[in-house]
Design a protein around this motif. Structure first.
Motif, PDB file in Angstrom:
ATOM      1  N   GLY A  42       9.749  11.493  30.388  1.00 33.30           N
ATOM      2  CA  GLY A  42       9.585  12.878  29.955  1.00 33.30           C
ATOM      3  C   GLY A  42       8.925  12.961  28.592  1.00 33.30           C
ATOM      4  N   LYS A  43       8.932  14.145  28.002  1.00 38.20           N
ATOM      5  CA  LYS A  43       8.338  14.358  26.689  1.00 38.20           C
ATOM      6  C   LYS A  43       9.140  13.612  25.623  1.00 38.20           C
ATOM      7  N   ARG A  44       8.421  12.957  24.709  1.00 38.26           N
ATOM      8  CA  ARG A  44       9.071  12.248  23.610  1.00 38.26           C
ATOM      9  C   ARG A  44       8.300  12.504  22.321  1.00 38.26           C
ATOM     10  N   SER A  45       9.035  12.649  21.234  1.00 34.72           N
ATOM     11  CA  SER A  45       8.429  12.834  19.916  1.00 34.72           C
ATOM     12  C   SER A  45       8.023  11.485  19.339  1.00 34.72           C
ATOM     13  N   LEU A  46       7.250  11.527  18.263  1.00 35.33           N
ATOM     14  CA  LEU A  46       6.898  10.279  17.579  1.00 35.33           C
ATOM     15  C   LEU A  46       8.160   9.563  17.113  1.00 35.33           C
ATOM     16  N   ALA A  47       9.135  10.315  16.606  1.00 34.35           N
ATOM     17  CA  ALA A  47      10.389   9.697  16.151  1.00 34.35           C
ATOM     18  C   ALA A  47      11.087   8.963  17.281  1.00 34.35           C
ATOM     19  N   GLU A  48      11.023   9.511  18.495  1.00 36.36           N
ATOM     20  CA  GLU A  48      11.705   8.877  19.622  1.00 36.36           C
ATOM     21  C   GLU A  48      11.009   7.603  20.080  1.00 36.36           C
ATOM     22  N   LEU A  49       9.711   7.450  19.767  1.00 38.19           N
ATOM     23  CA  LEU A  49       9.023   6.204  20.125  1.00 38.19           C
ATOM     24  C   LEU A  49       9.567   5.011  19.350  1.00 38.19           C
ATOM     25  N   PHE A  50      10.244   5.254  18.229  1.00 39.00           N
ATOM     26  CA  PHE A  50      10.839   4.161  17.458  1.00 39.00           C
ATOM     27  C   PHE A  50      11.989   3.489  18.208  1.00 39.00           C
ATOM     28  N   ALA A  51      12.601   4.207  19.151  1.00 40.34           N
ATOM     29  CA  ALA A  51      13.678   3.656  19.995  1.00 40.34           C
ATOM     30  C   ALA A  51      14.768   2.986  19.165  1.00 40.34           C
ATOM     31  N   GLY A  52      15.175   3.649  18.094  1.00 38.48           N
ATOM     32  CA  GLY A  52      16.265   3.144  17.281  1.00 38.48           C
ATOM     33  C   GLY A  52      15.868   2.179  16.184  1.00 38.48           C
ATOM     34  N   ARG A  53      14.599   1.799  16.122  1.00 41.87           N
ATOM     35  CA  ARG A  53      14.128   0.899  15.048  1.00 41.87           C
ATOM     36  C   ARG A  53      13.576   1.726  13.888  1.00 41.87           C
ATOM     37  N   SER A  54      13.352   1.065  12.779  1.00 40.03           N
ATOM     38  CA  SER A  54      12.796   1.768  11.618  1.00 40.03           C
ATOM     39  C   SER A  54      11.297   1.570  11.474  1.00 40.03           C
TER      40      SER A  54
ATOM     41  N   LEU B 105       0.831  -1.199   0.000  1.00 44.84           N
ATOM     42  CA  LEU B 105       0.000   0.000   0.000  1.00 44.84           C
ATOM     43  C   LEU B 105       0.872   1.258   0.000  1.00 44.84           C
ATOM     44  N   PRO B 106       0.387   2.353  -0.583  1.00 47.84           N
ATOM     45  CA  PRO B 106       1.167   3.603  -0.557  1.00 47.84           C
ATOM     46  C   PRO B 106       1.255   4.165   0.850  1.00 47.84           C
ATOM     47  N   TRP B 107       2.235   5.041   1.056  1.00 49.12           N
ATOM     48  CA  TRP B 107       2.456   5.659   2.354  1.00 49.12           C
ATOM     49  C   TRP B 107       2.147   7.148   2.284  1.00 49.12           C
ATOM     50  N   VAL B 108       1.990   7.781   3.450  1.00 52.46           N
ATOM     51  CA  VAL B 108       1.831   9.232   3.527  1.00 52.46           C
ATOM     52  C   VAL B 108       2.813   9.767   4.571  1.00 52.46           C
ATOM     53  N   LYS B 109       3.483  10.846   4.225  1.00 49.17           N
ATOM     54  CA  LYS B 109       4.470  11.414   5.143  1.00 49.17           C
ATOM     55  C   LYS B 109       3.771  12.084   6.320  1.00 49.17           C
ATOM     56  N   VAL B 110       4.299  11.854   7.516  1.00 47.07           N
ATOM     57  CA  VAL B 110       3.771  12.483   8.726  1.00 47.07           C
ATOM     58  C   VAL B 110       4.424  13.860   8.856  1.00 47.07           C
ATOM     59  N   GLU B 111       3.626  14.895   8.723  1.00 46.89           N
ATOM     60  CA  GLU B 111       4.146  16.260   8.757  1.00 46.89           C
ATOM     61  C   GLU B 111       4.027  16.896  10.132  1.00 46.89           C
TER      62      GLU B 111
ATOM     63  N   ASP C 240      12.715  10.923   8.234  1.00 52.14           N
ATOM     64  CA  ASP C 240      11.336  11.187   7.851  1.00 52.14           C
ATOM     65  C   ASP C 240      10.452  10.011   8.258  1.00 52.14           C
ATOM     66  N   ILE C 241       9.239  10.310   8.727  1.00 48.92           N
ATOM     67  CA  ILE C 241       8.307   9.294   9.202  1.00 48.92           C
ATOM     68  C   ILE C 241       7.122   9.211   8.257  1.00 48.92           C
ATOM     69  N   PHE C 242       6.696   7.987   7.990  1.00 50.45           N
ATOM     70  CA  PHE C 242       5.586   7.750   7.078  1.00 50.45           C
ATOM     71  C   PHE C 242       4.539   6.871   7.765  1.00 50.45           C
ATOM     72  N   HIS C 243       3.280   7.236   7.583  1.00 50.90           N
ATOM     73  CA  HIS C 243       2.172   6.412   8.049  1.00 50.90           C
ATOM     74  C   HIS C 243       1.892   5.386   6.961  1.00 50.90           C
TER      75      HIS C 243
ATOM     76  N   SER D  45      -2.003   1.574  14.334  1.00 56.01           N
ATOM     77  CA  SER D  45      -1.381   2.359  13.283  1.00 56.01           C
ATOM     78  C   SER D  45       0.089   1.973  13.166  1.00 56.01           C
ATOM     79  N   VAL D  46       0.570   1.930  11.930  1.00 56.25           N
ATOM     80  CA  VAL D  46       1.941   1.496  11.655  1.00 56.25           C
ATOM     81  C   VAL D  46       2.699   2.639  10.971  1.00 56.25           C
ATOM     82  N   PHE D  47       3.961   2.820  11.381  1.00 54.51           N
ATOM     83  CA  PHE D  47       4.780   3.906  10.866  1.00 54.51           C
ATOM     84  C   PHE D  47       6.168   3.374  10.479  1.00 54.51           C
ATOM     85  N   TYR D  48       6.783   4.056   9.511  1.00 53.75           N
ATOM     86  CA  TYR D  48       8.144   3.718   9.079  1.00 53.75           C
ATOM     87  C   TYR D  48       8.995   4.981   9.133  1.00 53.75           C
TER      88      TYR D  48
END
Length: 235
Positions: free
Chosen positions: A55-67, A39-45, A186-189, A177-180
């Motif tokens: 503490g405060k964490r961004s969506l990118a930080e929830l990946f904890a080093g994974r893709s 399926l196509p992806w959409v960039k998370v803006e 850059d993060i994609f839904h 929901s799944v993200f890459y």
């Protein structure tokens, strides 16, 4: 239970015929999974921020080093005393899978709209270890169509599972929901599923589908009416 009783040879013949259907289902499932990944992806803006015990964490930080990141949208709204029973049923299966997922480049996080201070006591009560963060004060739950504001509910209809439906009185609904995240950060839904779309993550149902009585939910008010928080089955 009343059931047909046959000889071993007759049983083997029936089982072998059914095996052909099981193999067909397995091939179709593999095909569906491949189509899901294509399926196509959409960039998370939007810059989402979550409250975590660290503490405060961004969506990118929830990946904890994974893709790759799987978010389970857990129904727990502000002011609730405990989490949804059905969501609790699903995440009961999560901690055992986490080491395998995390070592296969997949992080899993559970997200709810209630403030973190309301989530953590329930997490401790249930004995869960997975990362559970709060999206309180952000648009994350609304943007991924699992939480609905008072204004949404006042309109009498919301968008859930890709269709307009009657508003849920509690203002919360489950989903995945799944993200890459690519090498540039850059993060994609990539995918979201709702309603019974999360059922493949409930291993207990796979066990029940093997036994003679199956899920045994036919006469209930709704299919998961039998489910309790795992510390409440003795009540």
């Amino acid at each position: 239970m009343q059931h047909q009783i046959v000889s071993r040879d007759e049983w083997l013949a029936a089982r072998t015929r059914f095996l052909a259907k099981e193999k067909e289902f397995t091939r179709l499932r593999d095909q569906l999974s491949a189509e899901r990944r294509a399926l196509p992806w959409v960039k998370v803006e939007k810059a989402y921020v979550f409250d975590t015990p660290e503490g405060k964490r961004s969506l990118a930080e929830l990946f904890a080093g994974r893709s790759q990141l799987i978010v389970y949208h857990f129904m727990f709204g502000p002011g609730w005393r405990e989490g949804c029973k059905g969501c609790s049923f699903l995440v009961d299966h999560l901690d055992g899978a986490r080491p395998h997922l995390e070592n296969h480049d997949v992080m899993v996080a559970v997200v709810s709209r209630a403030p973190l201070a309301e989530l953590l006591p329930f997490k401790a009560r249930m004995g869960w270890r997975f990362p559970w963060v709060s999206s309180h004060g952000s648009d994350f739950n609304s943007d991924y169509h699992v939480s609905f504001t008072a204004a949404d509910l006042a309109q009498g209809a919301t968008v859930y599972n890709y269709q307009v439906r009657d508003a849920q009185a509690e203002g919360e609904a489950p989903g995945i929901s799944v993200f890459y995240k690519d090498d540039a950060g850059d993060i994609f839904h990539t995918y979201s599923a709702y309603a019974r779309g999360g059922e493949p993550l409930i291993g207990t149902y796979n066990y029940l589908d093997l036994v003679p009585k199956g899920r045994n939910e036919g006469g209930l008010e709704f299919p998961m009416a039998w489910v309790r928080h795992h510390d409440r089955y003795g009540d």
